[in-house]
Design a protein around this motif. Structure first.
Motif, PDB file in Angstrom:
ATOM      1  N   GLN A 148     -10.083  17.016   9.730  1.00  0.00           N
ATOM      2  CA  GLN A 148     -11.377  17.641   9.472  1.00  0.00           C
ATOM      3  C   GLN A 148     -12.281  16.783   8.590  1.00  0.00           C
ATOM      4  OE1 GLN A 148      -8.513  19.669   9.352  1.00  0.00           O
ATOM      5  NE2 GLN A 148      -9.070  20.462  11.368  1.00  0.00           N
ATOM      6  N   THR A 149     -11.711  15.908   7.762  1.00  0.00           N
ATOM      7  CA  THR A 149     -12.506  15.093   6.839  1.00  0.00           C
ATOM      8  C   THR A 149     -12.145  13.627   7.020  1.00  0.00           C
ATOM      9  OG1 THR A 149     -10.889  15.216   5.056  1.00  0.00           O
ATOM     10  CG2 THR A 149     -12.521  16.986   5.156  1.00  0.00           C
ATOM     11  N   LEU A 150     -12.714  12.793   6.202  1.00  0.00           N
ATOM     12  CA  LEU A 150     -12.407  11.365   6.230  1.00  0.00           C
ATOM     13  C   LEU A 150     -11.328  10.993   5.218  1.00  0.00           C
ATOM     14  CD1 LEU A 150     -16.010   9.898   6.526  1.00  0.00           C
ATOM     15  CD2 LEU A 150     -14.294  10.101   8.324  1.00  0.00           C
ATOM     16  N   GLU A 151     -10.560  11.971   4.741  1.00  0.00           N
ATOM     17  CA  GLU A 151      -9.522  11.698   3.746  1.00  0.00           C
ATOM     18  C   GLU A 151      -8.332  11.003   4.405  1.00  0.00           C
ATOM     19  OE1 GLU A 151      -8.386  15.185   1.601  1.00  0.00           O
ATOM     20  OE2 GLU A 151     -10.448  15.672   1.102  1.00  0.00           O
ATOM     21  N   VAL A 152      -7.868   9.952   3.753  1.00  0.00           N
ATOM     22  CA  VAL A 152      -6.721   9.186   4.226  1.00  0.00           C
ATOM     23  C   VAL A 152      -5.778   8.986   3.052  1.00  0.00           C
ATOM     24  CG1 VAL A 152      -5.968   7.023   5.264  1.00  0.00           C
ATOM     25  CG2 VAL A 152      -8.185   7.959   5.856  1.00  0.00           C
ATOM     26  N   SER A 153      -4.497   9.101   3.324  1.00  0.00           N
ATOM     27  CA  SER A 153      -3.469   8.853   2.323  1.00  0.00           C
ATOM     28  C   SER A 153      -2.486   7.857   2.929  1.00  0.00           C
ATOM     29  CB  SER A 153      -2.753  10.158   1.970  1.00  0.00           C
ATOM     30  OG  SER A 153      -1.603   9.888   1.220  1.00  0.00           O
ATOM     31  N   PHE A 154      -2.115   6.842   2.155  1.00  0.00           N
ATOM     32  CA  PHE A 154      -1.121   5.875   2.627  1.00  0.00           C
ATOM     33  C   PHE A 154      -0.413   5.277   1.425  1.00  0.00           C
ATOM     34  CE2 PHE A 154      -5.212   3.791   2.306  1.00  0.00           C
ATOM     35  CZ  PHE A 154      -4.956   2.634   1.618  1.00  0.00           C
ATOM     36  N   ARG A 155       0.728   4.637   1.711  1.00  0.00           N
ATOM     37  CA  ARG A 155       1.509   4.011   0.645  1.00  0.00           C
ATOM     38  C   ARG A 155       1.432   2.494   0.797  1.00  0.00           C
ATOM     39  NH1 ARG A 155       5.045   7.615   2.687  1.00  0.00           N
ATOM     40  NH2 ARG A 155       6.581   6.022   3.200  1.00  0.00           N
ATOM     41  N   VAL A 156       1.474   1.818  -0.354  1.00  0.00           N
ATOM     42  CA  VAL A 156       1.409   0.365  -0.410  1.00  0.00           C
ATOM     43  C   VAL A 156       2.640  -0.128  -1.153  1.00  0.00           C
ATOM     44  CG1 VAL A 156       0.084  -1.581  -1.291  1.00  0.00           C
ATOM     45  CG2 VAL A 156      -1.100   0.397  -0.414  1.00  0.00           C
ATOM     46  N   THR A 157       3.222  -1.228  -0.684  1.00  0.00           N
ATOM     47  CA  THR A 157       4.392  -1.799  -1.337  1.00  0.00           C
ATOM     48  C   THR A 157       4.280  -3.315  -1.365  1.00  0.00           C
ATOM     49  OG1 THR A 157       6.811  -1.792  -1.384  1.00  0.00           O
ATOM     50  CG2 THR A 157       5.773  -1.966   0.776  1.00  0.00           C
ATOM     51  N   ASP A 158       5.092  -3.935  -2.211  1.00  0.00           N
ATOM     52  CA  ASP A 158       5.210  -5.396  -2.177  1.00  0.00           C
ATOM     53  C   ASP A 158       6.669  -5.768  -1.914  1.00  0.00           C
ATOM     54  OD1 ASP A 158       5.989  -4.514  -4.664  1.00  0.00           O
ATOM     55  OD2 ASP A 158       4.945  -6.056  -5.785  1.00  0.00           O
ATOM     56  N   THR A 159       7.550  -5.564  -2.865  1.00  0.00           N
ATOM     57  CA  THR A 159       8.958  -5.883  -2.645  1.00  0.00           C
ATOM     58  C   THR A 159       9.872  -4.696  -2.883  1.00  0.00           C
ATOM     59  OG1 THR A 159       9.140  -6.617  -4.947  1.00  0.00           O
ATOM     60  CG2 THR A 159       8.686  -8.296  -3.294  1.00  0.00           C
ATOM     61  N   GLY A 160       9.394  -3.648  -3.485  1.00  0.00           N
ATOM     62  CA  GLY A 160      10.261  -2.522  -3.783  1.00  0.00           C
ATOM     63  C   GLY A 160       9.512  -1.218  -3.903  1.00  0.00           C
ATOM     64  N   PRO A 161       9.021  -0.920  -5.114  1.00  0.00           N
ATOM     65  CA  PRO A 161       8.372   0.371  -5.335  1.00  0.00           C
ATOM     66  C   PRO A 161       7.099   0.534  -4.496  1.00  0.00           C
ATOM     67  CG  PRO A 161       8.648  -0.830  -7.401  1.00  0.00           C
ATOM     68  CD  PRO A 161       9.059  -1.733  -6.306  1.00  0.00           C
ATOM     69  N   GLU A 162       6.739   1.793  -4.271  1.00  0.00           N
ATOM     70  CA  GLU A 162       5.545   2.093  -3.497  1.00  0.00           C
ATOM     71  C   GLU A 162       4.536   2.849  -4.359  1.00  0.00           C
ATOM     72  OE1 GLU A 162       6.875   4.332  -0.133  1.00  0.00           O
ATOM     73  OE2 GLU A 162       7.857   2.594   0.776  1.00  0.00           O
ATOM     74  N   VAL A 163       3.262   2.628  -4.087  1.00  0.00           N
ATOM     75  CA  VAL A 163       2.177   3.334  -4.759  1.00  0.00           C
ATOM     76  C   VAL A 163       1.374   4.046  -3.674  1.00  0.00           C
ATOM     77  CG1 VAL A 163       0.065   3.072  -6.112  1.00  0.00           C
ATOM     78  CG2 VAL A 163       2.055   1.679  -6.642  1.00  0.00           C
ATOM     79  N   THR A 164       1.049   5.309  -3.915  1.00  0.00           N
ATOM     80  CA  THR A 164       0.265   6.090  -2.961  1.00  0.00           C
ATOM     81  C   THR A 164      -1.225   5.874  -3.234  1.00  0.00           C
ATOM     82  OG1 THR A 164       1.999   7.747  -2.836  1.00  0.00           O
ATOM     83  CG2 THR A 164      -0.176   8.401  -2.081  1.00  0.00           C
ATOM     84  N   ILE A 165      -1.965   5.636  -2.167  1.00  0.00           N
ATOM     85  CA  ILE A 165      -3.411   5.430  -2.260  1.00  0.00           C
ATOM     86  C   ILE A 165      -4.090   6.601  -1.552  1.00  0.00           C
ATOM     87  CG2 ILE A 165      -5.339   3.885  -1.758  1.00  0.00           C
ATOM     88  CD1 ILE A 165      -3.265   2.489  -3.453  1.00  0.00           C
ATOM     89  N   LEU A 166      -5.023   7.246  -2.227  1.00  0.00           N
ATOM     90  CA  LEU A 166      -5.834   8.303  -1.636  1.00  0.00           C
ATOM     91  C   LEU A 166      -7.247   7.749  -1.482  1.00  0.00           C
ATOM     92  CD1 LEU A 166      -4.684  11.263  -3.910  1.00  0.00           C
ATOM     93  CD2 LEU A 166      -3.757  10.600  -1.692  1.00  0.00           C
ATOM     94  N   TYR A 167      -7.815   7.891  -0.299  1.00  0.00           N
ATOM     95  CA  TYR A 167      -9.139   7.323  -0.043  1.00  0.00           C
ATOM     96  C   TYR A 167      -9.933   8.288   0.819  1.00  0.00           C
ATOM     97  CZ  TYR A 167     -12.725   4.046   1.559  1.00  0.00           C
ATOM     98  OH  TYR A 167     -13.912   3.427   1.849  1.00  0.00           O
TER      99      TYR A 167
END
Length: 164
Positions: free
Chosen positions: A76-95
């Protein structure tokens, strides 16, 4: 001390104090606009030898690879959620907004925004990195047989079926 030297000393000290105060104010104002770059591991573990972690409310940039299968879009909206990683831990990005054309899972991105939770960034801007396998046209032609044609040249016009 001679009055003339006292006057010069006063002007010199005033000038040095004025320059130092101006420089201090400029640096203080710039510190509010600096966005530090972190990787997901640095967000999780801390940055540098003193292990300083970004705090909630801090503006920063996070760069890494979009995790496969992590992109969730609100229909319904332009909201996107995804996770980003490099070698281990992940960070959630809300956009909220339209993502760049080059954005996809497994692709490198840089997100700029504000930490709203210890491992969650609310992004104001998402930049997608281009493919790291870029080759100059001459090298691509030699290696893969791909011929680059300048779209503004007569050769490109003739290939499209036009007349010279």
């Amino acid at each position: 001390m001679i009055p003339r030297r006292k006057k010069r000393l006063g002007w010199t000290l005033g000038l040095v104090f004025g320059v130092a105060a101006s420089l201090g104010l400029i640096l203080y104002a710039m510190s509010e606009q600096v966005d530090l770059f972190y990787t997901p591991s640095q967000v999780h573990d801390g940055l540098g030898a003193d292990k300083v972690k970004p705090v909630v409310g801090q503006r920063l940039r996070i760069g890494g690879m979009v995790v496969e299968g992590s992109v969730q879009r609100n229909p319904q909206t332009l909201e996107v959620s995804f996770r980003v990683t490099d070698t281990g831990p992940e960070v959630t990005i809300l956009y909220q907004g339209i993502l760049p054309d080059l954005f996809r899972e497994g692709q490198g991105i840089v997100a700029q925004g504000v930490m709203i939770e210890p491992l969650v960034l609310e992004a104001t801007e998402v930049l997608a990195k281009h493919d790291e396998e870029y080759m100059p046209p001459e090298l691509a032609e030699q290696m893969k047989g791909i011929k680059h044609v300048n779209p503004n040249s007569n050769e490109a016009y003739n290939q499209d079926g036009g007349s010279p």
